[in-house]
Write an enzyme that holds these catalytic residues in place. Structure first.
Site, PDB file in Angstrom:
ATOM      1  CG  HIS A 131      11.853  -3.882 -71.259  1.00  0.00           C
ATOM      2  ND1 HIS A 131      11.231  -5.102 -71.050  1.00  0.00           N
ATOM      3  CD2 HIS A 131      11.033  -2.944 -70.740  1.00  0.00           C
ATOM      4  CE1 HIS A 131      10.075  -4.895 -70.442  1.00  0.00           C
ATOM      5  NE2 HIS A 131       9.935  -3.610 -70.230  1.00  0.00           N
ATOM      6  CG  HIS A 134      13.917   0.446 -62.106  1.00  0.00           C
ATOM      7  ND1 HIS A 134      13.144   1.560 -62.361  1.00  0.00           N
ATOM      8  CD2 HIS A 134      13.090  -0.619 -62.252  1.00  0.00           C
ATOM      9  CE1 HIS A 134      11.905   1.188 -62.640  1.00  0.00           C
ATOM     10  NE2 HIS A 134      11.839  -0.134 -62.592  1.00  0.00           N
TER      11      HIS A 134
END
Length: 185
Positions: free
Chosen positions: A44, A129
Site C-alpha cells: 500500500h 513511495h
C-alpha cells in the site's frame, strides 16, 4: 476500551502487486542481510499511520475522512531508493514519479485533518513511495547498488489511483494482516 491499529493509504494496483510478486525472488538473490519483504497482498502507499486508536474515536476519524476531497490520478515509477540512505538502509522503496504531487497533496490534507483530531503531525516532507522491504539486520557483504539496479529493471505500467482507504492492521507472528475499514472514492 478496545484499541484498533489503523492507517490510511492508497491501494496498490493489482497488476503492480502481481509483477512485484513475480520478481521478488530475484530481488532477494545474493543478499545476506535480514530483510522483511512486504508481501504483495499487503502493499500500500501509506498516507498516514494513526497507530492504535480507541474504538470510539474510529467514527470521528471516519467522519473527517469522508469530508476530504478525493483526487483520482495516474502513477508511474521513479526508481528505487533507501531510507535513510543507501549506505545504511532501513527501508527499501520504489519511488513514484507521475502522481507524486497528488499523493503528497492528499497526504498533507490527511495529516492536517488528523492533527485537528489530536494525532501527531509529522514534520518531515512527503516522499511518495512504495515500501518493498525493511532491513532488520545489515550484512556488510550486500551490494545495495546492485539491488537498486534490479528494482529499477522492474517494469510497472502506468496505473490509476482512485481514492484512499482506512485500514485495520493486526500484528501476528507471520506478519501483519490488513483489512479494509472504509474506502473513500
Amino acid at each position: 476500551m478496545k484499541k484498533i491499529r489503523t492507517f490510511i493509504a492508497h491501494s496498490v494496483p493489482e497488476e503492480w502487486k502481481e509483477i512485484i510478486g513475480e520478481t521478488s525472488a530475484s530481488l532477494r538473490e545474493g543478499l545476506e542481510s535480514r530483510i522483511a519483504w512486504v508481501k504483495p497482498e499487503n502493499m500500500h502507499f501509506t498516507l498516514k499511520f494513526l497507530g492504535s486508536i480507541e474504538e470510539d474515536k474510529l467514527a470521528e476519524v471516519q467522519g473527517v475522512l469522508k469530508k476530504i476531497p478525493v483526487v483520482n490520478f495516474k502513477i508511474s515509477t521513479a526508481g528505487a531508493g533507501f531510507f535513510p540512505a543507501q549506505e545504511k538502509p532501513h527501508v527499501i522503496w520504489l519511488g513514484i514519479a507521475d502522481g507524486a504531487k497528488e499523493f503528497c497533496s492528499t497526504a498533507a490534507t490527511i495529516e492536517s485533518e488528523m492533527g485537528k483530531l489530536g494525532f501527531e503531525e509529522k514534520g518531515k516532507s512527503c516522499h511518495a513511495h512504495l515500501t518493498l522491504g525493511r532491513v532488520k539486520k545489515i550484512s556488510p557483504k550486500d551490494n545495495w547498488t546492485a539491488l537498486s539496479e534490479k528494482i529499477n529493471e522492474i517494469e510497472l505500467p502506468e496505473a490509476q489511483i482512485n481514492g484512499f482507504t482506512l485500514y485495520k492492521s493486526v500484528l501476528t507472528p507471520d506478519g501483519p494482516i490488513y483489512s479494509v475499514l472504509e474506502e473513500y472514492k
